[in-house]
Design a protein around this motif. Structure first.
Motif, short mmCIF file in Angstrom:
data_model
loop_
_atom_site.label_atom_id
_atom_site.label_comp_id
_atom_site.label_asym_id
_atom_site.label_seq_id
_atom_site.Cartn_x
_atom_site.Cartn_y
_atom_site.Cartn_z
N SER A 45 -25.57 -43.10 7.38
CA SER A 45 -26.79 -42.32 7.74
C SER A 45 -26.90 -41.69 9.11
O SER A 45 -25.68 -42.46 10.27
CB SER A 45 -27.74 -43.60 8.09
OG SER A 45 -29.50 -42.72 9.13
N GLY A 46 -27.16 -40.50 8.90
CA GLY A 46 -27.42 -39.24 10.26
C GLY A 46 -26.21 -38.89 10.79
O GLY A 46 -25.43 -38.10 11.65
N GLY A 48 -24.22 -36.08 9.48
CA GLY A 48 -25.04 -35.06 9.26
C GLY A 48 -24.34 -34.40 7.39
O GLY A 48 -23.49 -32.71 7.35
N LYS A 49 -24.89 -35.05 6.70
CA LYS A 49 -24.56 -34.92 5.45
C LYS A 49 -25.58 -32.99 5.25
O LYS A 49 -25.14 -32.76 4.32
CB LYS A 49 -24.80 -35.62 4.48
CG LYS A 49 -24.00 -37.08 4.53
CD LYS A 49 -24.67 -37.88 3.94
CE LYS A 49 -25.71 -38.70 4.20
NZ LYS A 49 -25.86 -39.39 5.15
N ASN A 156 -26.28 -42.21 1.23
CA ASN A 156 -25.54 -42.97 2.87
C ASN A 156 -24.80 -44.46 2.13
O ASN A 156 -24.88 -45.71 3.31
CB ASN A 156 -26.20 -42.42 3.65
CG ASN A 156 -27.84 -43.62 3.65
OD1 ASN A 156 -28.33 -44.52 2.34
ND2 ASN A 156 -28.92 -43.56 4.08
N ARG A 233 -27.65 -38.67 14.67
CA ARG A 233 -28.86 -38.94 14.90
C ARG A 233 -29.02 -39.37 16.29
O ARG A 233 -30.07 -39.36 16.98
CB ARG A 233 -29.48 -39.15 14.14
CG ARG A 233 -31.32 -39.17 13.39
CD ARG A 233 -31.73 -40.13 12.49
NE ARG A 233 -31.64 -39.14 12.02
CZ ARG A 233 -31.31 -39.31 10.35
NH1 ARG A 233 -30.89 -40.14 10.17
NH2 ARG A 233 -30.89 -38.12 9.35
N1 LIG Z 1 -22.73 -31.40 13.59
C1 LIG Z 1 -23.14 -30.51 14.03
N2 LIG Z 1 -23.82 -30.96 15.41
C2 LIG Z 1 -25.41 -30.13 15.42
N3 LIG Z 1 -25.45 -32.04 15.21
C3 LIG Z 1 -25.73 -31.88 13.99
C4 LIG Z 1 -24.18 -32.66 13.54
N4 LIG Z 1 -24.54 -32.95 12.17
C5 LIG Z 1 -25.46 -33.37 11.96
N5 LIG Z 1 -26.16 -33.20 13.22
C6 LIG Z 1 -28.06 -32.99 13.24
O1 LIG Z 1 -27.94 -35.03 13.41
C7 LIG Z 1 -29.36 -34.94 12.46
C8 LIG Z 1 -28.67 -35.96 11.19
O2 LIG Z 1 -27.67 -34.62 10.75
P1 LIG Z 1 -28.74 -35.31 8.93
O3 LIG Z 1 -29.55 -35.49 8.75
O4 LIG Z 1 -28.10 -34.11 7.95
O5 LIG Z 1 -27.73 -36.49 8.64
P2 LIG Z 1 -27.62 -37.33 7.72
O6 LIG Z 1 -26.62 -37.27 6.62
O7 LIG Z 1 -28.28 -36.61 5.99
O8 LIG Z 1 -28.57 -38.71 7.52
P3 LIG Z 1 -29.49 -39.32 6.24
O9 LIG Z 1 -28.36 -40.34 5.06
O10 LIG Z 1 -30.42 -40.71 6.97
O11 LIG Z 1 -30.27 -38.77 5.69
C9 LIG Z 1 -29.86 -34.10 12.29
O12 LIG Z 1 -31.03 -34.07 13.53
C10 LIG Z 1 -28.71 -32.36 13.06
O13 LIG Z 1 -29.10 -31.43 12.64
#
Ligand SMILES: Nc1ncnc2c1ncn2[C@@H]1O[C@H](COP(=O)(O)OP(=O)(O)OP(=O)(O)O)[C@@H](O)[C@H]1O
Ligand SMILES: [Mg+2]
Length: 424
Positions: A45-46, A48-49, A156, A233
């Motif tokens: 989680s968090g 950046g997927k 996740n 995140r």
């Molecule tokens: N490489 C990166 N550079 C800058 N910001 C990033 C990057 N990857 C992710 N973020 C930021 O981090 C936060 C979390 O990313 P994201 O929502 O894609 O997570 P996720 O993997 O989908 O988590 P979940 O499983 O909880 O949905 C977002 O605010 C996103 O903009």
């Protein structure tokens, strides 16, 4: 093999970082994008997927088609089939019209199914069918329809675990997992942590119009060794918190540690609530909460004092002070605020109470005022009295120790004893 410019992809999609694991994930996404293959993105989680689903759509020939992101965990089980595949009029209560589902409207585009692990088993069967041969049936219909949708899914949770527990179809798992992309957790991305820190620090500095937060070398070490269970995140939230709250814009390791949650066990309650071994048990938790309240009140009163002093030093006619005089009405111990002798200093504005009285009388006057508001604060006042009595008893009426325990000065305690008519 196509030549993939990973740096330009990062720039285009706002991805910060340069660790090999991240670069590899981006490369796989870019390689698979132009095909119609189903992709499963896994990562904590968090991590950046979401950006990966966008990369895959944008670098594909479908980029002019629709892209729809659906969070499978956020749609109620009763409506997810109809949301995804549509329904016929009258197929259930409330189905007043025939409605198209996402798989129909996204024909020619990409659907991102986020949190696929949360998808109900019945919906999984429908999804498998559409992935196998592009066929689906609206809820309440018997007519088979065709669609051409590319599916990118993300999770996740460990889907194999879900398969073992019977919550996720094994055939669907293998169908989705044709091309897996693993988004690395932040703790495995080394220096990226610091890169992201600086990026967020400068973003928040701009947003809140403050100076960017910087770290001393030992703080950088501390940051890099933190495990970040909430990944990017969490890092982003922490940097936002620091940007808003921290007075010193450069943090050393010690300061930074305050913002990094303790990772194993450990109580998160304020230190004052934590009972030390052998601590006196006569102060209950409620007492301690009141003590926190009183401490806060004392801090506020200290701040008022400071502001009052600063304002009296300001050149001008004291308009600001007059305007806000209500803030200083029942200020404790302001008697030391004296006019400045220096000739360059303007005449300070005096509160009505000060004008009326000599220094020795201030406290009395302050008490007079506070009595006017006694009604409102009755229970707080009686708690205060109760706590004072407890503290005195605990310390055999030794005022110095009692005051210390209560976190107030001996002088304030003395005044309060008078105020509450407490005889030793
Ligand atoms: N490489 C990166 N550079 C800058 N910001 C990033 C990057 N990857 C992710 N973020 C930021 O981090 C936060 C979390 O990313 P994201 O929502 O894609 O997570 P996720 O993997 O989908 O988590 P979940 O499983 O909880 O949905 C977002 O605010 C996103 O903009
Ligand atoms: Mg997500």
């Amino acid at each position: 093999m196509r030549n993939i410019d990973i740096q330009s992809i990062k720039q285009r999609f706002g991805i910060i970082g340069n660790s090999p694991l991240l670069n590899y994930a981006i490369q796989v996404a870019a390689q698979v994008a132009p095909t119609d293959m189903t992709v499963l993105i896994t990562g904590e989680s968090g991590s950046g997927k979401e950006s990966f689903s966008k990369i895959i759509h944008q670098l594909s020939p479908r980029k002019h088609g629709q892209f729809i992101a659906i969070n499978c965990g956020a749609i109620p089980e009763g409506t997810i089939d109809s949301e995804l595949f549509g329904h016929e009029k009258g197929s259930f209560t409330g189905a007043t019209d025939t409605r198209k589902g996402y798989f129909e409207v996204t024909d020619g585009g990409t659907i991102f199914l986020d949190e696929i692990g949360e998808m109900p088993l019945g919906t999984q069967a429908r999804l498998l069918r559409v992935l196998e041969n592009g066929e689906f049936i609206k809820v309440g219909s018997s007519k088979v329809q065709k669609t051409d949708v590319r599916v990118v899914a993300a999770t996740n949770v460990n889907l194999l675990n879900a398969v073992e527990k019977g919550r996720f179809r094994e055939d669907l798992y293998y169908r989705l997992n044709t091309v897996p992309i693993t988004v690395p957790p932040l703790r495995e991305r080394g220096e990226d942590i610091y890169l992201l820190f600086r990026k967020f620090s400068s973003d928040f500095a701009e947003r809140y119009r403050v100076k960017p937060i910087t770290l001393t070398p030992d703080a950088v070490e501390e940051l890099l060794s933190f495990r970040f269970p909430g990944n990017i995140r969490q890092l982003k939230n922490i940097v936002e918190q620091i940007s808003v709250l921290e007075y010193d814009r450069e943090l050393d390791a010690n300061k930074l540690r305050h913002y990094l949650p303790r990772e194993q066990g450990g109580s998160q309650v304020p230190a004052i609530m934590a009972k030390e071994p052998g601590a006196d048990q006569s102060f209950s938790e409620r007492d301690l909460l009141y003590k926190v309240l009183f401490d806060m009140r004392r801090d506020v009163s200290e701040l008022k004092k400071l502001v009052f002093e600063l304002m009296t030093r300001q050149p001008g006619d004291g308009e600001l002070l007059k305007e806000h005089s209500h803030l200083f009405e029942n200020l404790e111990q302001i008697s030391h605020v004296r006019p400045y002798k220096s000739t360059e200093q303007p005449e300070p504005y005096y509160l009505p109470v000060q004008q009326a009285r000599h220094e020795e009388d201030y406290e009395e006057k302050v008490e007079d005022i506070s009595h006017e508001t006694e009604e409102e604060g009755l229970s707080l006042e009686s708690m205060e009295k109760e706590m004072i009595l407890k503290a005195l008893k605990k310390h055999n009426n030794k005022r110095k120790y009692a005051a210390n325990d209560l976190g107030i000065s001996e002088r304030t305690l003395y005044r309060k004893l008078k105020q509450y008519d407490i005889e030793n």
